[in-house]
Design an enzyme around this catalytic site. Structure first.
Site, PDB file in Angstrom:
ATOM      1  N   ARG A   1      52.563  52.567 106.502  1.00 58.75           N
ATOM      2  CA  ARG A   1      53.574  53.372 107.194  1.00 58.75           C
ATOM      3  C   ARG A   1      53.102  53.654 108.615  1.00 58.75           C
ATOM      4  NH1 ARG A   1      54.738  58.662 104.039  1.00 58.75           N
ATOM      5  NH2 ARG A   1      55.542  57.070 102.605  1.00 58.75           N
TER       6      ARG A   1
ATOM      7  N   HIS B   1      49.194  56.295 103.735  1.00 59.49           N
ATOM      8  CA  HIS B   1      50.044  55.130 104.006  1.00 59.49           C
ATOM      9  C   HIS B   1      49.727  54.538 105.377  1.00 59.49           C
ATOM     10  CE1 HIS B   1      52.921  55.057 100.651  1.00 59.49           C
ATOM     11  NE2 HIS B   1      52.911  56.377 100.670  1.00 59.49           N
TER      12      HIS B   1
ATOM     13  N   ASP C   1      53.853  53.152  97.316  1.00 52.88           N
ATOM     14  CA  ASP C   1      54.845  53.834  96.484  1.00 52.88           C
ATOM     15  C   ASP C   1      55.540  52.764  95.656  1.00 52.88           C
ATOM     16  OD1 ASP C   1      54.203  56.183  97.806  1.00 52.88           O
ATOM     17  OD2 ASP C   1      55.969  56.142  99.100  1.00 52.88           O
TER      18      ASP C   1
ATOM     19  N   GLU D   1      53.406  63.319  93.091  1.00 57.57           N
ATOM     20  CA  GLU D   1      54.368  62.210  93.153  1.00 57.57           C
ATOM     21  C   GLU D   1      53.958  61.119  92.168  1.00 57.57           C
ATOM     22  OE1 GLU D   1      55.393  62.736  97.936  1.00 57.57           O
ATOM     23  OE2 GLU D   1      54.123  61.088  97.266  1.00 57.57           O
TER      24      GLU D   1
ATOM     25  N   HIS E   1      53.250  57.497  93.809  1.00 58.72           N
ATOM     26  CA  HIS E   1      52.327  57.312  94.940  1.00 58.72           C
ATOM     27  C   HIS E   1      50.903  57.082  94.435  1.00 58.72           C
ATOM     28  CE1 HIS E   1      50.711  58.281  99.066  1.00 58.72           C
ATOM     29  NE2 HIS E   1      49.652  58.573  98.324  1.00 58.72           N
TER      30      HIS E   1
END
Length: 202
Positions: free
Chosen positions: A71, A116, A123, A181, A184
């Site tokens: 990311r 990320h 994910d 999460e 993740h």
């Protein structure tokens, strides 16, 4: 693209992907800066571990569907700006029904410095290899709510078992889960633990 990063679909055969932040289907309600193509990128080490996870999943009749990998930091910065903007209600019911935007960071659902961006996190979810249907997990990607936590109340036994399948697959292949999460996972032996990259995905 940085020399240690590759497209996951080119490195891991049989992987499925849907890069949510390159689409309108994410908690911001529109494509996110830095995601110029619907592709998922990761370090070679991440992809190698994902390749092992794909084999583990296939042995149980599952495939892997990846929603996000590397990311760009500019995307994270966009999330920070977005969290300070007035609420318009477009994505709240689906992604953060019980909290305010600004609470995403303090509750640990979004990080200002994300694994990320180090190319170390992914994910993902499972799908059935025989039908292609997604496995029920008791909540979708980026549902920022206690129901998304590992061990959460309010999900069925089947959904809890499916989360455990994913967790056992990923931890067996060198990934650490994230309590808040279920989707993740972070590579335990990450190659760039101190570097937050910002090249775009094109």
């Amino acid at each position: 693209m940085h020399g240690d990063f590759v497209f996951v679909d080119e490195f891991v055969s049989g992987i499925r992907w849907d890069a949510k932040y390159a689409t309108w289907d994410n908690f911001t309600g529109k494509p996110v800066p830095g995601y110029l193509a619907n592709r998922v990128v990761g370090t070679k080490a991440l992809c190698a571990a994902l390749g092992r996870a794909r084999v583990e999943a296939a042995a149980l009749g599952f495939g892997l569907l990846v929603w996000d990998g590397y990311r760009p930091q500019r995307a994270v910065d966009c999330f920070i700006r977005w969290s300070t903007q007035p609420e318009d209600g477009r994505t709240k019911p689906r992604h953060y029904p019980n909290i305010d935007r600004a609470e995403m960071f303090e509750r640990g659902y979004v990080a200002a410095k994300s694994s990320h961006s180090r190319g170390a996190a992914v994910d993902l979810t499972l799908y059935h290899l025989d039908t292609g249907e997604l496995v029920p997990m008791g909540g979708d990607h980026d549902l920022m709510d206690p129901v998304s936590h590992h061990g959460a109340d309010g999900i069925s036994r089947v959904e809890a078992r499916n989360r455990e399948h994913l967790r056992s697959i990923m931890t067996a292949c060198g990934f650490a889960p994230y309590d808040c999460e279920w989707w993740h996972y972070t590579l335990e032996d990450e190659p760039h633990p101190e570097t937050y990259f910002d090249f775009p995905i094109v």
